[in-house]
Structure formats: structure tokens, C-alpha cells
Scaffold this motif. Structure first.
Motif, PDB file in Angstrom:
ATOM      1  N   LYS A 122     -38.501  25.915 140.166  1.00  0.00           N
ATOM      2  CA  LYS A 122     -38.415  24.464 139.951  1.00  0.00           C
ATOM      3  C   LYS A 122     -39.805  23.866 139.750  1.00  0.00           C
ATOM      4  O   LYS A 122     -40.040  23.058 138.863  1.00  0.00           O
ATOM      5  N   ILE A 123     -40.732  24.279 140.584  1.00  0.00           N
ATOM      6  CA  ILE A 123     -42.087  23.745 140.519  1.00  0.00           C
ATOM      7  C   ILE A 123     -42.779  24.187 139.227  1.00  0.00           C
ATOM      8  O   ILE A 123     -43.435  23.398 138.567  1.00  0.00           O
ATOM      9  N   THR A 124     -42.604  25.448 138.885  1.00  0.00           N
ATOM     10  CA  THR A 124     -43.388  26.008 137.793  1.00  0.00           C
ATOM     11  C   THR A 124     -42.785  25.725 136.420  1.00  0.00           C
ATOM     12  O   THR A 124     -43.505  25.429 135.473  1.00  0.00           O
ATOM     13  N   TRP A 125     -41.473  25.817 136.330  1.00  0.00           N
ATOM     14  CA  TRP A 125     -40.844  25.626 135.011  1.00  0.00           C
ATOM     15  C   TRP A 125     -39.901  24.444 134.959  1.00  0.00           C
ATOM     16  O   TRP A 125     -39.164  24.276 133.998  1.00  0.00           O
ATOM     17  N   LYS A 126     -39.877  23.655 136.018  1.00  0.00           N
ATOM     18  CA  LYS A 126     -38.951  22.509 136.093  1.00  0.00           C
ATOM     19  C   LYS A 126     -37.518  22.962 135.851  1.00  0.00           C
ATOM     20  O   LYS A 126     -36.728  22.290 135.188  1.00  0.00           O
ATOM     21  N   GLU A 127     -37.194  24.123 136.350  1.00  0.00           N
ATOM     22  CA  GLU A 127     -35.877  24.698 136.088  1.00  0.00           C
ATOM     23  C   GLU A 127     -35.457  25.545 137.278  1.00  0.00           C
ATOM     24  O   GLU A 127     -36.225  26.404 137.717  1.00  0.00           O
ATOM     25  N   ASN A 128     -34.273  25.308 137.785  1.00  0.00           N
ATOM     26  CA  ASN A 128     -33.773  26.161 138.872  1.00  0.00           C
ATOM     27  C   ASN A 128     -33.370  27.521 138.321  1.00  0.00           C
ATOM     28  O   ASN A 128     -33.209  27.677 137.123  1.00  0.00           O
ATOM     29  N   LEU A 129     -33.186  28.468 139.226  1.00  0.00           N
ATOM     30  CA  LEU A 129     -32.554  29.726 138.821  1.00  0.00           C
ATOM     31  C   LEU A 129     -31.117  29.392 138.435  1.00  0.00           C
ATOM     32  O   LEU A 129     -30.488  28.547 139.070  1.00  0.00           O
ATOM     33  N   SER A 130     -30.587  30.062 137.412  1.00  0.00           N
ATOM     34  CA  SER A 130     -29.186  29.814 137.030  1.00  0.00           C
ATOM     35  C   SER A 130     -28.290  30.431 138.108  1.00  0.00           C
ATOM     36  O   SER A 130     -28.729  31.321 138.853  1.00  0.00           O
ATOM     37  N   PRO A 131     -27.026  30.005 138.176  1.00  0.00           N
ATOM     38  CA  PRO A 131     -26.120  30.595 139.187  1.00  0.00           C
ATOM     39  C   PRO A 131     -26.034  32.119 139.062  1.00  0.00           C
ATOM     40  O   PRO A 131     -26.021  32.832 140.065  1.00  0.00           O
ATOM     41  N   LEU A 132     -26.064  32.595 137.822  1.00  0.00           N
ATOM     42  CA  LEU A 132     -25.983  34.040 137.609  1.00  0.00           C
ATOM     43  C   LEU A 132     -27.248  34.752 138.123  1.00  0.00           C
ATOM     44  O   LEU A 132     -27.176  35.781 138.797  1.00  0.00           O
ATOM     45  N   GLN A 133     -28.409  34.171 137.789  1.00  0.00           N
ATOM     46  CA  GLN A 133     -29.682  34.744 138.273  1.00  0.00           C
ATOM     47  C   GLN A 133     -29.708  34.742 139.803  1.00  0.00           C
ATOM     48  O   GLN A 133     -30.126  35.700 140.436  1.00  0.00           O
ATOM     49  N   ASN A 134     -29.223  33.650 140.360  1.00  0.00           N
ATOM     50  CA  ASN A 134     -29.148  33.527 141.810  1.00  0.00           C
ATOM     51  C   ASN A 134     -28.352  34.666 142.439  1.00  0.00           C
ATOM     52  O   ASN A 134     -28.801  35.300 143.390  1.00  0.00           O
ATOM     53  N   ARG A 135     -27.185  34.892 141.895  1.00  0.00           N
ATOM     54  CA  ARG A 135     -26.312  35.946 142.456  1.00  0.00           C
ATOM     55  C   ARG A 135     -26.920  37.319 142.327  1.00  0.00           C
ATOM     56  O   ARG A 135     -26.885  38.131 143.246  1.00  0.00           O
ATOM     57  N   LEU A 136     -27.517  37.524 141.148  1.00  0.00           N
ATOM     58  CA  LEU A 136     -28.117  38.839 140.890  1.00  0.00           C
ATOM     59  C   LEU A 136     -29.290  39.092 141.846  1.00  0.00           C
ATOM     60  O   LEU A 136     -29.394  40.163 142.458  1.00  0.00           O
ATOM     61  N   ILE A 137     -30.142  38.092 141.996  1.00  0.00           N
ATOM     62  CA  ILE A 137     -31.292  38.261 142.904  1.00  0.00           C
ATOM     63  C   ILE A 137     -30.803  38.456 144.343  1.00  0.00           C
ATOM     64  O   ILE A 137     -31.306  39.289 145.074  1.00  0.00           O
ATOM     65  N   PHE A 138     -29.800  37.691 144.715  1.00  0.00           N
ATOM     66  CA  PHE A 138     -29.278  37.826 146.083  1.00  0.00           C
ATOM     67  C   PHE A 138     -28.808  39.260 146.346  1.00  0.00           C
ATOM     68  O   PHE A 138     -29.182  39.877 147.347  1.00  0.00           O
ATOM     69  N   GLN A 139     -28.032  39.777 145.414  1.00  0.00           N
ATOM     70  CA  GLN A 139     -27.536  41.159 145.589  1.00  0.00           C
ATOM     71  C   GLN A 139     -28.673  42.165 145.655  1.00  0.00           C
ATOM     72  O   GLN A 139     -28.680  43.071 146.482  1.00  0.00           O
ATOM     73  N   ALA A 140     -29.636  41.978 144.733  1.00  0.00           N
ATOM     74  CA  ALA A 140     -30.760  42.925 144.686  1.00  0.00           C
ATOM     75  C   ALA A 140     -31.565  42.859 145.994  1.00  0.00           C
ATOM     76  O   ALA A 140     -31.902  43.889 146.585  1.00  0.00           O
ATOM     77  N   LEU A 141     -31.849  41.633 146.461  1.00  0.00           N
ATOM     78  CA  LEU A 141     -32.621  41.475 147.704  1.00  0.00           C
ATOM     79  C   LEU A 141     -31.867  42.093 148.877  1.00  0.00           C
ATOM     80  O   LEU A 141     -32.450  42.770 149.727  1.00  0.00           O
ATOM     81  N   TYR A 142     -30.576  41.889 148.879  1.00  0.00           N
ATOM     82  CA  TYR A 142     -29.738  42.396 149.966  1.00  0.00           C
ATOM     83  C   TYR A 142     -29.852  43.920 150.051  1.00  0.00           C
ATOM     84  O   TYR A 142     -30.109  44.485 151.105  1.00  0.00           O
ATOM     85  N   ARG A 143     -29.709  44.560 148.898  1.00  0.00           N
ATOM     86  CA  ARG A 143     -29.767  46.037 148.898  1.00  0.00           C
ATOM     87  C   ARG A 143     -31.167  46.543 149.253  1.00  0.00           C
ATOM     88  O   ARG A 143     -31.316  47.497 150.005  1.00  0.00           O
ATOM     89  N   LEU A 144     -32.170  45.864 148.688  1.00  0.00           N
ATOM     90  CA  LEU A 144     -33.542  46.321 148.972  1.00  0.00           C
ATOM     91  C   LEU A 144     -33.887  46.140 150.448  1.00  0.00           C
ATOM     92  O   LEU A 144     -34.525  46.993 151.058  1.00  0.00           O
ATOM     93  N   ALA A 145     -33.448  45.033 151.002  1.00  0.00           N
ATOM     94  CA  ALA A 145     -33.768  44.763 152.414  1.00  0.00           C
ATOM     95  C   ALA A 145     -33.084  45.780 153.325  1.00  0.00           C
ATOM     96  O   ALA A 145     -33.627  46.174 154.355  1.00  0.00           O
ATOM     97  N   GLU A 146     -31.887  46.188 152.936  1.00  0.00           N
ATOM     98  CA  GLU A 146     -31.189  47.221 153.728  1.00  0.00           C
ATOM     99  C   GLU A 146     -31.983  48.520 153.742  1.00  0.00           C
ATOM    100  O   GLU A 146     -32.058  49.213 154.734  1.00  0.00           O
ATOM    101  N   LYS A 147     -32.598  48.798 152.574  1.00  0.00           N
ATOM    102  CA  LYS A 147     -33.341  50.060 152.442  1.00  0.00           C
ATOM    103  C   LYS A 147     -34.729  50.004 153.071  1.00  0.00           C
ATOM    104  O   LYS A 147     -35.317  51.010 153.398  1.00  0.00           O
TER     105      LYS A 147
END
Ligand code: ATP
Ligand code: MG
Length: 368
Positions: A122-147
Motif C-alpha cells: 500500500k505504501i510503496t505502490w498505493k495498491e493492496n495485495l489482491s485477494p488471490l495474492q493474499n491467499r497464495l502468500i498466506f499458504q506459502a508462509l504457512y508451509r514455510l513456517a511449519e518447516k
């Protein structure tokens, strides 16, 4: 008793400069910094110098400052003080956005990482992550954090892997994520955002003037992310320690429009301005463009320091948010006629304001 009181009075004084056309020293006091402060003025009008003088004077009152310096202006001023420390991202200071909130439970922590990355976008590009990007990052972070550990390289790879192997539709979202965060996985940027330097936050609260010199990060994006991470770390530490009547740290953000922009509603810096006073933070921001700063930050500032501004649109913004018409109908004339190093200062104690020639002899080493 009277003696003690006098000593207290002397030591809480913050010498700022001289009242214009009078041979009188102008002082603020520590109390004036308990609500946040805004320093404005066009390029070259003296904002950073004023900020440096305030840091020096606060230090004389045993108050630590942390300065976020985007352009490398403070190094030469502060290096002369033996209680100052300069930090260079990727060299003597690394901060990872994935090393925060460790005491939170697993899912909340992931959610907060996501929120931080979203605020960064938001700060850098005046744009939020899209809902799809949000979900994808959430899943990726979740798996990485587990590992185990997370960094930007593994985050991007994991997003691509999930998109490709599991949900082909998501490939575009994974590439958008890679283009937003790819810079942080290479060279000095990878280093700067790798693991957080151990106990850095405790060091920053040690007595002194701490300058985080972001100039070698070159681009706005890494400077913004670094600023957001440090702001979050300070906020966490202060909140953990609880309420405080005394100022524990003066947090100074130069060129603050970059991270406290007007389009960011309820963003981190606004939150800090509104909430952290109670926890002992004095927030001081500087910017050449009041029109680009979140207006709620201007409207609630306890201290307003304006150097010369020639644009009537910019002056109007200050007037609109920080002034009632009872004071100074000639405000625009005053602000536009200030000379380099002069500022109009308004505090809660002196709402009518005064024109000050910033700096006294003792400060001359800071005026470079
Ligand atoms: N209080 C002062 N007294 C005398 N000269 C000053 C004072 N403040 C600033 N100057 C002069 O003006 C120059 C610019 O000051 P400074 O870098 O503080 O401006 P600035 O508003 O931060 O500019 P920028 O927006 O480009 O960062 C200094 O190098 C110094 O020569
Ligand atoms: Mg400056």
C-alpha cells in the motif's frame, strides 16, 4: 526541595534557537515532545538540521533518539558525537519481516506477516495485495513456517510451486508476488532482510542517538520495508513494557511522506502517532510536503515546526489541519518569508506561535 525543582527545570529544557528580532533564547521542554511533532519546509529549508538539534538536546536530557534517515543526511552531523551510532542495512543491521511477533501463536503470526507485506504494498505502490495474492502468500508462509525459516527467496519459490503444482490458475498471482518482492531476494537487499540482528532492538534503546542510514538501500521499496519493520519492532517493545509517563525514545522519521502518506488510512505510522505516546514514545516526523502526509497526523500534532514553504497549496494544508482561524491570518506570509534555518514554531503551550532562528552556538557542528 527548591534546589531539586530548579535542577529539574534546567535539565528538562530543550534549547532550539533564538527568537527572531530579539536577543532571547527560545526553549521548548521535554513535555512539549510528549505528543508527536511535525517538521515541514521545502527542500533545503532546514528540516533535517532542526531534527538533529532536537535529537542532540533530547540526549542532554538523557532521552534516546532513533532517526530513520532515508537520504544519508545525518551521518556527517552525528558522527561527531561519541554517543551516536550509525546503522547500515545489510552491513551492521539486518531486519527480517519474518522475525517479528515470535511470541504470538502460529496462525496469528502468519496473519501479521501478511498484514505487514500488504501495508508495504500500500505504501510503496498505493495498491493492496489482491485477494488471490493474499491467499497464495498466506499458504506459502504457512508451509514455510511449519518447516522452519522464511525469507523472500523461499517465499517466492513456494508461491510459484503452489501455483504451478496445485492451482494452475494462480500462476499470474505468483508472478505478481515475485515482481513485488523479487528485489529482496538478491544481493545486498537479501542480506539486509535476512535474519534480524540479535538484540538489535535492545541496542537501539540504549542511551544515545541511533541513526539508521537507509541511503545505501537506494530504492524506495527497500527503504519503506526497512522502515516498517523497525517501526513494528519498536512498537512491540514499547507495548510489551507497558504505559510510561516518561519519554523512553524519540522516534524521528525524516522524509516521512514516504511511509506516512495521506492515502494510507489507519496505517502503522498513524497508529504509532495516536497510540504510542502513552507508552513513552515521542514521534517526530519531517517532510517537505504536508499535502502528502496523513492529515490526521498533522491535525493531532502537539508541536508544529514549519520552515519556509513557498507553495500556497502546501501552506493551506498546514493551516487547514493544524490551525483555527483565531491565530495568524498572516500565516502564509510568515511561512513564505522565512529564511533558511528559520522556522515558525507552535506548541500547545504557545498556540500563537513564534518565529525562531534555529540553533545556538553550541549547535554549530550540527549545521553543516
Ligand atoms: N538552523 C540553521 N542555521 C543556519 N543554516 C542552516 C540551518 N539549518 C539549515 N541550514 C543550512 O541549510 C542547509 C540545508 O539544511 P537541511 O539539510 O537541514 O535542509 P532540509 O530541509 O532537510 O533539506 P532537504 O529537504 O533537501 O533534506 C544546511 O546544509 C545548512 O547550510
Ligand atoms: Mg533533509
Amino acid at each position: 526541595m527548591i534546589k531539586l525543582f530548579l535542577i529539574f527545570l534546567i535539565y528538562s529544557v530543550i534549547k532550539i534557537g533564538r527568537i527572531k528580532n530579539k536577543d532571547e533564547i527560545f526553549n521548548l521542554n521535554v513535555e512539549d515532545f510528549k505528543r508527536h511533532a511535525c517538521i515541514f519546509g521545502m527542500t533545503g529549508s532546514g528540516k533535517s538540521t532542526t531534527m538533529a538539534i532536537i535529537a542532540y538536546e533530547l540526549m542532554k536530557n538523557d532521552i534516546t533518539s532513533l532517526i530513520i534517515d532515508r537520504t544519508g543526511e545525518f551521518r556527517n552531523k552525528m558522527i561527531k558525537l561519541n554517543y551516536s551510532r550509525i546503522y547500515y542495512p545489510g552491513y551492521n543491521l539486518n531486519l527480517s519481516p519474518f522475525d517479528i511477533w515470535e511470541e504470538e501463536n502460529f496462525e496469528e503470526r502468519i496473519q501479521k506477516y501478511l498484514w505487514l507485506l500488504d501495508e508495504f504494498c500500500k505504501i510503496t505502490w498505493k495498491e493492496n495485495l489482491s485477494p488471490l495474492q493474499n491467499r497464495l502468500i498466506f499458504q506459502a508462509l504457512y508451509r514455510l513456517a511449519e518447516k522452519g525459516g522464511i525469507d523472500f527467496t523461499s517465499l517466492i519459490n513456494e508461491c510459484r510451486r503452489i501455483a504451478k503444482e496445485e492451482l494452475k490458475l494462480w500462476i499470474e498471482a505468483a508472478e505478481a508476488i515475485a515482481s513485488r518482492f523479487g528485489l529482496f531476494s538478491i544481493g545486498k537487499f537479501r542480506k539486509a532482510f535476512a535474519n534480524t540482528s540479535i538484540s538489535i532492538i535492545d541496542n537501539i534503546f540504549e542511551k544515545g542517538i541511533h541513526v539508521i542510514d537507509l541511503s545505501n538501500l537506494e530504492y524506495e521499496a527497500p527503504k519503506n520495508l526497512f522502515s516498517l519493520i523497525i517501526s513494528n519492532l519498536i512498537m512491540l517493545k514499547l507495548k510489551r513494557e507497558g504505559f510510561s509517563n516518561n519519554i523512553k525514545i524519540a522516534f524521528m522519521i525524516d522524509e516521512a511522506h514516504n511511509i506516512a502518506g495521506k492515502d494510507i488510512k489507519f496505517g502503522l505510522i498513524e497508529k504509532i502517532a495516536m497510540e504510542l505516546r502513552k507508552y513513552g514514545m515521542s514521534l517526530i516526523i519531517a517532510s517537505p510536503n504536508p499535502s502528502e502526509i496523513n492529515p490526521r497526523i498533522i491535525a493531532n500534532a502537539g508541536l508544529l515546526i514549519s520552515h519556509q514553504i513557498l507553495s500556497s497549496d502546501e501552506i493551506e494544508v498546514i493551516k487547514k489541519h493544524a490551525y483555527t482561524s483565531n491565530y495568524y491570518s498572516g500565516f502564509e506570509e510568515i511561512i513564505s518569508n522565512l529564511k533558511v534555518g528559520e522556522a515558525f514554531i507552535r506548541s500547545i503551550r504557545k498556540p500563537e506561535g513564534e518565529i525562531i532562528k534555529i540553533g545556538i552556538d553550541e549547535h554549530s557542528f550540527l549545521i553543516v
